[in-house]
Design a protein around this motif. Structure first.
Motif, PDB file in Angstrom:
ATOM      1  N   GLN A   1       0.853  -1.184   0.000  1.00  0.00           N
ATOM      2  CA  GLN A   1       0.000   0.000   0.000  1.00  0.00           C
ATOM      3  C   GLN A   1       0.891   1.236   0.000  1.00  0.00           C
ATOM      4  OE1 GLN A   1      -1.958   0.855   3.650  1.00  0.00           O
ATOM      5  NE2 GLN A   1      -3.647   1.962   2.700  1.00  0.00           N
ATOM      6  N   VAL A   2       0.692   2.104  -0.996  1.00  0.00           N
ATOM      7  CA  VAL A   2       1.440   3.358  -1.113  1.00  0.00           C
ATOM      8  C   VAL A   2       0.474   4.499  -0.779  1.00  0.00           C
ATOM      9  CG1 VAL A   2       2.827   4.829  -2.616  1.00  0.00           C
ATOM     10  CG2 VAL A   2       2.902   2.335  -2.883  1.00  0.00           C
ATOM     11  N   VAL A   3       0.785   5.276   0.239  1.00  0.00           N
ATOM     12  CA  VAL A   3      -0.089   6.336   0.732  1.00  0.00           C
ATOM     13  C   VAL A   3       0.637   7.671   0.637  1.00  0.00           C
ATOM     14  CG1 VAL A   3      -1.462   7.148   2.687  1.00  0.00           C
ATOM     15  CG2 VAL A   3      -1.172   4.697   2.306  1.00  0.00           C
ATOM     16  N   PHE A   4      -0.070   8.724   0.187  1.00  0.00           N
ATOM     17  CA  PHE A   4       0.560  10.037   0.060  1.00  0.00           C
ATOM     18  C   PHE A   4      -0.523  11.104   0.054  1.00  0.00           C
ATOM     19  CE2 PHE A   4      -0.049   8.040  -4.007  1.00  0.00           C
ATOM     20  CZ  PHE A   4      -0.681   9.004  -4.775  1.00  0.00           C
ATOM     21  N   ASP A   5      -0.101  12.354   0.219  1.00  0.00           N
ATOM     22  CA  ASP A   5      -1.028  13.486   0.242  1.00  0.00           C
ATOM     23  C   ASP A   5      -1.305  13.977  -1.175  1.00  0.00           C
ATOM     24  OD1 ASP A   5      -1.010  13.376   2.999  1.00  0.00           O
ATOM     25  OD2 ASP A   5       0.630  14.817   3.176  1.00  0.00           O
ATOM     26  N   SER A   6      -2.545  14.391  -1.424  1.00  0.00           N
ATOM     27  CA  SER A   6      -2.924  14.885  -2.742  1.00  0.00           C
ATOM     28  C   SER A   6      -2.367  16.291  -2.969  1.00  0.00           C
ATOM     29  CB  SER A   6      -4.445  14.896  -2.887  1.00  0.00           C
ATOM     30  OG  SER A   6      -5.020  15.778  -1.930  1.00  0.00           O
ATOM     31  N   GLN A   7      -2.298  16.681  -4.240  1.00  0.00           N
ATOM     32  CA  GLN A   7      -1.855  18.008  -4.642  1.00  0.00           C
ATOM     33  C   GLN A   7      -2.996  18.731  -5.355  1.00  0.00           C
ATOM     34  OE1 GLN A   7       1.154  19.464  -3.940  1.00  0.00           O
ATOM     35  NE2 GLN A   7       1.449  17.636  -2.680  1.00  0.00           N
ATOM     36  N   PRO A   8      -3.241  20.017  -5.054  1.00  0.00           N
ATOM     37  CA  PRO A   8      -4.392  20.713  -5.636  1.00  0.00           C
ATOM     38  C   PRO A   8      -4.312  20.910  -7.141  1.00  0.00           C
ATOM     39  CG  PRO A   8      -2.980  22.250  -4.439  1.00  0.00           C
ATOM     40  CD  PRO A   8      -2.473  20.876  -4.128  1.00  0.00           C
ATOM     41  N   ASP A   9      -3.106  20.873  -7.713  1.00  0.00           N
ATOM     42  CA  ASP A   9      -2.973  21.137  -9.137  1.00  0.00           C
ATOM     43  C   ASP A   9      -2.747  19.872  -9.955  1.00  0.00           C
ATOM     44  OD1 ASP A   9      -0.536  20.705  -7.971  1.00  0.00           O
ATOM     45  OD2 ASP A   9       0.518  22.313  -9.017  1.00  0.00           O
ATOM     46  N   ALA A  10      -3.013  18.696  -9.380  1.00  0.00           N
ATOM     47  CA  ALA A  10      -2.778  17.437 -10.082  1.00  0.00           C
ATOM     48  C   ALA A  10      -4.076  16.842 -10.588  1.00  0.00           C
ATOM     49  CB  ALA A  10      -2.074  16.451  -9.162  1.00  0.00           C
ATOM     50  N   LYS A  11      -4.006  16.228 -11.769  1.00  0.00           N
ATOM     51  CA  LYS A  11      -5.134  15.465 -12.287  1.00  0.00           C
ATOM     52  C   LYS A  11      -5.015  13.994 -11.929  1.00  0.00           C
ATOM     53  CE  LYS A  11      -6.992  16.162 -16.217  1.00  0.00           C
ATOM     54  NZ  LYS A  11      -7.225  16.242 -17.683  1.00  0.00           N
ATOM     55  N   GLY A  12      -3.802  13.540 -11.695  1.00  0.00           N
ATOM     56  CA  GLY A  12      -3.580  12.138 -11.360  1.00  0.00           C
ATOM     57  C   GLY A  12      -2.160  11.924 -10.889  1.00  0.00           C
ATOM     58  N   TYR A  13      -1.840  10.665 -10.581  1.00  0.00           N
ATOM     59  CA  TYR A  13      -0.544  10.329 -10.000  1.00  0.00           C
ATOM     60  C   TYR A  13      -0.051   9.014 -10.610  1.00  0.00           C
ATOM     61  CZ  TYR A  13      -2.229  13.701  -6.611  1.00  0.00           C
ATOM     62  OH  TYR A  13      -2.736  14.826  -6.024  1.00  0.00           O
ATOM     63  N   ARG A  14       1.258   8.922 -10.772  1.00  0.00           N
ATOM     64  CA  ARG A  14       1.890   7.696 -11.247  1.00  0.00           C
ATOM     65  C   ARG A  14       2.795   7.156 -10.142  1.00  0.00           C
ATOM     66  NH1 ARG A  14       2.324  11.025 -16.184  1.00  0.00           N
ATOM     67  NH2 ARG A  14       0.664  10.324 -17.579  1.00  0.00           N
ATOM     68  N   VAL A  15       2.628   5.885  -9.857  1.00  0.00           N
ATOM     69  CA  VAL A  15       3.404   5.216  -8.811  1.00  0.00           C
ATOM     70  C   VAL A  15       4.422   4.313  -9.503  1.00  0.00           C
ATOM     71  CG1 VAL A  15       3.316   3.708  -6.807  1.00  0.00           C
ATOM     72  CG2 VAL A  15       1.423   5.292  -7.260  1.00  0.00           C
ATOM     73  N   TYR A  16       5.687   4.512  -9.168  1.00  0.00           N
ATOM     74  CA  TYR A  16       6.776   3.754  -9.786  1.00  0.00           C
ATOM     75  C   TYR A  16       7.419   2.833  -8.749  1.00  0.00           C
ATOM     76  CZ  TYR A  16       6.397   7.201 -13.559  1.00  0.00           C
ATOM     77  OH  TYR A  16       5.933   8.003 -14.567  1.00  0.00           O
ATOM     78  N   ARG A  17       7.924   1.672  -9.230  1.00  0.00           N
ATOM     79  CA  ARG A  17       8.568   0.689  -8.361  1.00  0.00           C
ATOM     80  C   ARG A  17       9.941   0.335  -8.915  1.00  0.00           C
ATOM     81  NH1 ARG A  17       7.031  -3.914  -9.981  1.00  0.00           N
ATOM     82  NH2 ARG A  17       4.809  -3.493  -9.664  1.00  0.00           N
ATOM     83  N   SER A  18      10.878   0.086  -7.993  1.00  0.00           N
ATOM     84  CA  SER A  18      12.228  -0.346  -8.348  1.00  0.00           C
ATOM     85  C   SER A  18      12.683  -1.381  -7.333  1.00  0.00           C
ATOM     86  CB  SER A  18      13.192   0.847  -8.361  1.00  0.00           C
ATOM     87  OG  SER A  18      14.537   0.424  -8.438  1.00  0.00           O
ATOM     88  N   THR A  19      13.535  -2.290  -7.751  1.00  0.00           N
ATOM     89  CA  THR A  19      14.079  -3.286  -6.815  1.00  0.00           C
ATOM     90  C   THR A  19      15.379  -2.828  -6.179  1.00  0.00           C
ATOM     91  OG1 THR A  19      15.227  -4.395  -8.632  1.00  0.00           O
ATOM     92  CG2 THR A  19      13.013  -5.190  -8.067  1.00  0.00           C
ATOM     93  N   THR A  20      15.933  -1.703  -6.657  1.00  0.00           N
ATOM     94  CA  THR A  20      17.222  -1.237  -6.143  1.00  0.00           C
ATOM     95  C   THR A  20      17.181   0.184  -5.608  1.00  0.00           C
ATOM     96  OG1 THR A  20      17.924  -0.399  -8.299  1.00  0.00           O
ATOM     97  CG2 THR A  20      18.423  -2.717  -7.803  1.00  0.00           C
ATOM     98  N   GLY A  21      16.123   0.935  -5.864  1.00  0.00           N
ATOM     99  CA  GLY A  21      16.072   2.339  -5.503  1.00  0.00           C
ATOM    100  C   GLY A  21      16.589   3.243  -6.604  1.00  0.00           C
ATOM    101  N   GLY A  22      17.005   2.665  -7.729  1.00  0.00           N
ATOM    102  CA  GLY A  22      17.482   3.421  -8.885  1.00  0.00           C
ATOM    103  C   GLY A  22      16.872   2.855 -10.152  1.00  0.00           C
ATOM    104  N   ASP A  23      17.402   3.286 -11.297  1.00  0.00           N
ATOM    105  CA  ASP A  23      16.886   2.798 -12.572  1.00  0.00           C
ATOM    106  C   ASP A  23      17.109   1.298 -12.713  1.00  0.00           C
ATOM    107  OD1 ASP A  23      16.090   5.340 -13.269  1.00  0.00           O
ATOM    108  OD2 ASP A  23      18.001   5.821 -14.253  1.00  0.00           O
TER     109      ASP A  23
END
Length: 589
Positions: free
Chosen positions: A357-379
């Motif tokens: 579960q990824v939880v975060f605060d909304s932004q007033p100027d956003a239409k949507g959000y993209r959640v990215y995943r990595s196994t190393t913390g980098g590319d």
């Protein structure tokens, strides 16, 4: 428009014509000496010039249109309300907007009965056709477009801008006034002024739109003002009653809720007689990319049974309030550096459930959000999913995303970051936060054994909590998770019920905290793995020769950092994996 007057001489057979040219051209007298014989040819030429002679009953045009190279058009439909059927037969008049307000219309004498009292300064007049359509040819400028019809309120489109070679669509809904009494002269529609937005303005962020009623019929005051953005449907984006003192209505327009590009503000003001004024202001929304979301938290859920997302969220809610009930599971969260090694990636444990579960605060100027995943913390960063701004806990400003990808596995770190987007593009992502899903966690009842009899009225209840290994030959909780924990809290809840009716006779919650405590270490660290019945005196005394049952639920809370924590829930129908156990108290005790 052209206004004609003819007189015929008795001897010479001449026709004398007088007409007024469009506004700005002044009064011009023209005398055309014609013999009576070619009169028909003259009239034919006039019809060709004006496009309308006599009664223009099928959608009239300007009675003296400008030259084609210097012509703009206003056209549209007149309907009985928004979305209603055509309202044919009314008279549509275009008047230069700079020539005054309601007084101009009153002086013109537009009546409900005939609609023939055209304003002296009218630039174009048309009769609404049977299909509701009308069309006006005009010189470039700004006009008020007014439609009147017997039995209907007057509707005015205020400040319509006409440009050469362009056509402007202006639809005019009309409404029947309340009551049966109809004044003989058409009351003027209100006149409005709008502040905060202007014609062809570029706007962004939060915009305060102020609509003022600058002129109205005192006997028919404005009762409501509606504001729409980019549409003219029946449902406005904002509506209200103007202030009695200021005769104004204010709307805080958050433009980031709308896409970038060309749009318009559509204002409608209705008075008590259902006279309507429409003001349409074209503009452009141009917002930048949204800010980076804040408050990122990542919580992994590993459950000993295959459960739904909604059930997991309910358990997390209860856990944070110290409530243990229902089907419990294992959850964890992370936020430290480093990579757990020696673990073979695999999906959820057999028979279990695993999600992040990824939880975060909304932004007033956003239409949507993209959640990215990595196994190393980098590319490389992989798109785990995308959510819209409204998805989350209602009214809280908190958004959530659940990742159930099979690549997730117990004991293996998963890094996440979130970026907000709108029509301008994608903003900067958050700093990455990782989590380590936990292995399955079980509680097993030990004593009294199931079916034990002749127990005292204060039996000792004992259990054990065990982490399942990740796999054959793989380490368990202590060596893989505990090194990353800043603190841990163990909570056990014991419940004893009377078997005959299920009545709870005692419930106890036992808690212990430390910096490196796991269920497997409980016996050596003094963690509460057993308890004497009713040791706190809060329960009912057990009765002799009576059947009871008992069970234990548990969770381990692990805190990794200020923005991450772990909840490890016992599995097996929310309580122990082998309970509940029953026992009988001895007779005559």
């Amino acid at each position: 428009m052209a206004k004609e007057r003819t007189s015929t001489g008795t001897s010479a057979g001449r026709i004398e014509q007088f007409y007024m040219m469009p506004p700005g051209s002044g009064m011009i007298w023209r005398r055309v000496s014609l013999m009576v014989l070619p009169t028909i040819l003259v009239l034919t030429s006039l019809i060709s010039l004006t496009g309308c002679f006599g009664d223009c009953s099928m959608g009239g045009q300007a009675s003296n249109p400008p030259a084609p190279m210097d012509t703009g058009y206003i056209a549209g439909y007149v309907t009985e309300g928004r979305g209603g059927p055509p309202a044919p037969g009314g008279t549509v008049t275009a008047v230069p907007a700079q020539e005054g307000g309601a007084a101009r219309i009153r002086a013109a004498g537009l009546t409900r009965s005939t609609g023939r009292g055209y304003p002296a300064a009218a630039a174009a007049i048309a009769t609404v056709g049977q299909d509701g359509r009308y069309s006006l040819a005009l010189r470039p400028g700004k006009y008020d477009v007014i439609v009147v019809k017997e039995g209907m309120g007057t509707t005015k489109a205020q400040g319509v801008v006409v440009r050469a070679g362009e056509s402007v669509t202006v639809n005019l809904p009309q409404y029947a006034p309340p009551g049966s009494a109809m004044p003989p002269v058409t009351p003027a529609s209100p006149t409005l002024a709008v502040e905060g937005v202007a014609h062809d303005q570029v706007v962004s962020g939060s915009v305060e739109v102020l609509v003022k009623v600058v002129e109205e019929n005192l006997s028919l005051p404005v009762e409501s003002i509606e504001i729409r953005v980019g549409h003219e449907s029946p449902n406005p984006n904002y509506a209200g009653v103007p202030s009695p003192s200021s005769r104004a209505l204010t709307w805080a327009w958050q433009t980031t809720d709308y896409g970038n590009g060309s749009t318009y503000i559509h204002v409608s003001a209705y008075d008590a007689g259902r006279n309507l004024t429409i003001l349409k202001i074209p503009l452009t929304v141009a917002n930048g990319v949204p800010a980076t979301p804040s408050g990122l938290r990542v919580i992994a859920s590993t459950c000993g049974e295959n459960i739904s997302r909604g059930t997991v969220r309910g358990r997390l809610y209860k856990a944070r309030r110290g409530i243990l009930s229902g089907n419990l599971c294992t959850t964890s969260g992370g936020g430290l550096d480093g990579v757990v090694s020696g673990i073979v990636p695999k999906a959820a444990p057999p028979g279990g459930f695993l999600a992040v579960q990824v939880v975060f605060d909304s932004q007033p100027d956003a239409k949507g959000y993209r959640v990215y995943r990595s196994t190393t913390g980098g590319d490389p960063w992989v798109l785990a999913g995308e959510i819209q701004s409204q998805a989350g806990y209602p009214g809280s400003g908190i958004l959530e995303f659940w990742d159930t990808d099979p690549a997730l596995s117990a004991g293996r770190k998963a890094f996440y970051r979130v970026a907000a987007y709108n029509d301008a593009g994608e903003g900067a992502p958050t700093d990455p936060v990782y989590t380590i899903p936990l292995p399955k966690f079980n509680v097993s009842l030990v004593a009294p054994a199931d079916g034990a009899s002749d127990l005292s009225l204060t039996p000792v209840l004992a259990w054990e909590a065990v982490w399942e290994p990740y796999g054959p030959g793989e380490p368990g909780y202590n060596s893989m998770i505990a090194p990353f924990a800043q603190s841990q809290t163990q909570v056990y809840q014991v419940e004893v019920k009377r078997s005959a009716d299920g009545f709870p006779v005692w419930t106890a919650t036992l808690t212990t905290s430390g910096t490196s405590i796991s269920p497997a270490q409980a016996a050596s660290t003094g963690a509460p793995t057993q308890v004497v019945y009713n040791s706190d005196g809060a329960g009912r005394a057990l009765e002799p020769d009576t059947s009871y049952e008992w069970d234990v639920s548990a969770y381990l809370q692990v805190r990794y950092s200020a923005n991450s924590e772990a909840f490890a829930w016992s599995a097996g129908d929310g309580l122990s994996v082998n309970g509940p156990f029953g026992f009988f108290t001895g007779a005559g005790l």
